[in-house]
Motif scaffolding. Structure first.
Motif, PDB file in Angstrom:
ATOM      1  N   ARG A  81      49.859  68.835  81.725  1.00 24.37           N
ATOM      2  CA  ARG A  81      49.954  69.856  82.770  1.00 24.37           C
ATOM      3  C   ARG A  81      48.925  69.616  83.869  1.00 24.37           C
ATOM      4  O   ARG A  81      49.208  69.759  85.056  1.00 24.37           O
ATOM      5  N   ILE A  85      50.136  66.717  85.981  1.00 25.25           N
ATOM      6  CA  ILE A  85      51.221  67.142  86.869  1.00 25.25           C
ATOM      7  C   ILE A  85      50.648  67.868  88.080  1.00 25.25           C
ATOM      8  O   ILE A  85      51.027  67.607  89.230  1.00 25.25           O
ATOM      9  N   ALA A 143      64.286  63.368  86.320  1.00 26.16           N
ATOM     10  CA  ALA A 143      63.347  64.390  85.863  1.00 26.16           C
ATOM     11  C   ALA A 143      63.914  65.154  84.671  1.00 26.16           C
ATOM     12  O   ALA A 143      65.080  65.563  84.679  1.00 26.16           O
ATOM     13  N   SER A 173      62.890  68.377  81.978  1.00 29.72           N
ATOM     14  CA  SER A 173      61.985  69.477  81.665  1.00 29.72           C
ATOM     15  C   SER A 173      61.771  69.549  80.163  1.00 29.72           C
ATOM     16  O   SER A 173      62.716  69.566  79.388  1.00 29.72           O
ATOM     17  N   THR A 174      60.501  69.574  79.735  1.00 29.13           N
ATOM     18  CA  THR A 174      60.158  69.683  78.318  1.00 29.13           C
ATOM     19  C   THR A 174      59.183  70.836  78.136  1.00 29.13           C
ATOM     20  O   THR A 174      58.668  71.399  79.099  1.00 29.13           O
ATOM     21  N   GLY A 220      55.942  70.063  79.752  1.00 34.99           N
ATOM     22  CA  GLY A 220      55.931  69.909  81.193  1.00 34.99           C
ATOM     23  C   GLY A 220      57.006  68.949  81.641  1.00 34.99           C
ATOM     24  O   GLY A 220      57.812  68.455  80.846  1.00 34.99           O
ATOM     25  N   LEU A 221      57.028  68.672  82.942  1.00 35.84           N
ATOM     26  CA  LEU A 221      58.053  67.804  83.520  1.00 35.84           C
ATOM     27  C   LEU A 221      57.726  66.337  83.266  1.00 35.84           C
ATOM     28  O   LEU A 221      56.606  65.895  83.483  1.00 35.84           O
ATOM     29  N   VAL A 266      59.429  62.209  83.812  1.00 37.04           N
ATOM     30  CA  VAL A 266      60.417  61.468  84.611  1.00 37.04           C
ATOM     31  C   VAL A 266      60.638  60.087  84.004  1.00 37.04           C
ATOM     32  O   VAL A 266      60.041  59.095  84.449  1.00 37.04           O
ATOM     33  N   ARG A 284      61.950  65.457  74.982  1.00 39.59           N
ATOM     34  CA  ARG A 284      61.805  66.797  74.405  1.00 39.59           C
ATOM     35  C   ARG A 284      61.259  66.739  72.980  1.00 39.59           C
ATOM     36  O   ARG A 284      60.630  67.681  72.516  1.00 39.59           O
ATOM     37  N   THR A 340      66.210  64.957  90.554  1.00 42.02           N
ATOM     38  CA  THR A 340      65.892  66.127  89.749  1.00 42.02           C
ATOM     39  C   THR A 340      67.006  67.153  89.883  1.00 42.02           C
ATOM     40  O   THR A 340      67.587  67.310  90.961  1.00 42.02           O
ATOM     41  N   GLY A 374      67.685  70.958  89.376  1.00 45.60           N
ATOM     42  CA  GLY A 374      67.329  72.343  89.109  1.00 45.60           C
ATOM     43  C   GLY A 374      68.535  73.212  88.822  1.00 45.60           C
ATOM     44  O   GLY A 374      68.400  74.352  88.372  1.00 45.60           O
ATOM     45  N   ASN A 426      57.582  62.338  94.099  1.00 43.65           N
ATOM     46  CA  ASN A 426      56.974  61.686  92.948  1.00 43.65           C
ATOM     47  C   ASN A 426      56.271  60.433  93.471  1.00 43.65           C
ATOM     48  O   ASN A 426      56.799  59.335  93.423  1.00 43.65           O
TER      49      ASN A 426
END
Length: 403
Positions: free
Chosen positions: A183, A186, A270, A272-273, A276-277, A279, A305, A322, A324, A337
């Motif tokens: 984190r 990031i 990207a 999401s886990t 945190g993110l 790539v 994950r 990414t 969303g 990035n």
């Protein structure tokens, strides 16, 4: 014989790691290659396996300590002492419930899930796994624990009528926890991107009618033939690669005062886990088939994950995508990035009334966003880049003919 358990050679560009959790304590018997401790780097969690079967004699580094490659973590006693421990069941320690549970789960626990099972003394055999081949993730454990906690509450609610009580004064709570290394990393990279790049975002929208029709027509045969579902990822990655061919500045990166124009297409996707993110990168995606792309994206998402992804799989990349939309986002402005100079944002597919050949029709529409570094990419190129993706997706035959 005593053996030193050391911090393994860390991946390139990683100078140190944080010792997270010991899975054994002094006096415990361990098997060869059994995970002793987890180390957290800026991007991934590394497991330190036992170099030999034996008994953990001494722990020299406690949890929360920053360590470097080659540092001694513990002392392992091997040889005759191990035989005595394993051959004398009457004197052996009782196996911990969490370890029995882990064994009952058939070894299908992700590292992060295993830690939670052991720390909370759970029965892993009672936790349904949502991962591939029934693998139990950290999210599955959290969901199981939440269900266990809510069950007694639900039973109490049925047993007695509800009573409305005023909230206790001063009952509001808060929890302060330090950022994980991931984190913090990031946050550092996002701030770096905002402070060093001249970021600008341009938008467009794409009608996914034809892509949906293709998926509906071939999804069953595709999955039967290739063993993976036909999703949106392969279409968007293929479309992005064709657009990158036409606008090479979007596939570039910055190194000091130099611009590096990449003649290959390593596409970061990207994911999401819970940590945190991340790539992960599809190497040489231009040479991959639709099935290979879908398998690559799915496999990387699962590994990210479950905490089993490697630093090498997260390193590099010439362009990032990414999505969303999987969380319901209708529009956003993704952050670069770095040192890449562009990132494509996908969003939710939303049915909307559109004017088509003079008629109002309901179409599955998606907003696209391209954030780019204006120092390298001109506004004209950014707009035409999105138009190229739009045209390829609205007429997928262009992808096959590379038009």
């Amino acid at each position: 014989m005593s053996i030193e358990v050391k911090v393994p050679q860390l991946p390139e560009s990683v100078s140190d790691a944080t010792l997270m959790t010991w899975h054994k304590k002094p006096g415990d018997a361990v098997g060869r290659d059994e995970n002793l401790v987890d180390l957290e780097t800026d991007k991934v969690v590394l497991e330190v396996p036992a170099p030999s079967a034996g008994v953990l004699k001494e722990i020299r580094i406690e949890s929360g300590t920053t360590v470097t490659a080659g540092q001694v973590l513990a002392i392992l006693e091997t040889a005759e002492g191990v035989v005595a421990v394993t051959a004398a069941p009457a004197e052996a320690k009782a196996e911990a419930p969490a370890q029995k549970a882990a064994a009952a789960a058939g070894g299908k626990l992700a590292p992060s899930a295993k830690r939670m099972v052991e720390e909370n003394k759970l029965d892993a055999s009672q936790i349904p796994g949502s991962g591939r081949d029934g693998r139990v993730s950290k999210g599955d454990v959290i969901q199981h624990m939440a269900g266990a906690k809510s069950a007694p509450a639900a039973a109490s609610a049925k047993a007695a009528p509800a009573v409305q009580l005023p909230a206790a004064s001063g009952s509001r709570g808060e929890q302060r926890v330090p950022m994980t290394r991931l984190r913090a990393r990031i946050a550092e990279r996002l701030l770096q991107a905002q402070s060093t790049a001249a970021m600008l975002t341009t938008f467009n929208e794409v009608d996914l009618t034809e892509v949906n029709a293709l998926r509906a027509r071939y999804k069953d045969k595709f999955e039967k033939t290739h063993g993976v579902k036909l999703g949106f990822s392969s279409f968007f990655i293929k479309a992005a690669i064709e657009a990158l061919r036409r606008f090479p500045a979007v596939n570039a990166s910055i190194d000091g005062n130099d611009i590096i124009y990449h003649e290959y297409y390593d596409i970061g996707v990207a994911v999401s886990t819970e940590r945190g993110l991340m790539v992960p990168v599809l190497r040489n995606a231009e040479s991959m088939s639709y099935a290979e792309i879908e398998k690559g994206v799915s496999g990387y998402a699962t590994k990210a994950r479950e905490g089993s992804i490697t630093l090498e799989e997260l390193t590099g990349g010439t362009f990032t995508i990414t999505n969303g939309g999987v969380f319901g986002s209708l529009m956003s402005t993704p952050i670069l990035n770095t040192p890449q100079v562009a990132i494509l944002g996908m969003h939710k597919v939303q049915e909307r009334p559109m004017a088509v050949n003079g008629e109002i029709k309901i179409r599955p529409m998606m907003y696209l966003a391209l954030t780019y570094d204006h120092r390298i990419v001109d506004g004209k190129d950014s707009v035409q880049f999105l138009v190229a993706i739009k045209e390829a997706l609205e007429d997928p035959a262009r992808l096959l003919l590379q038009l």
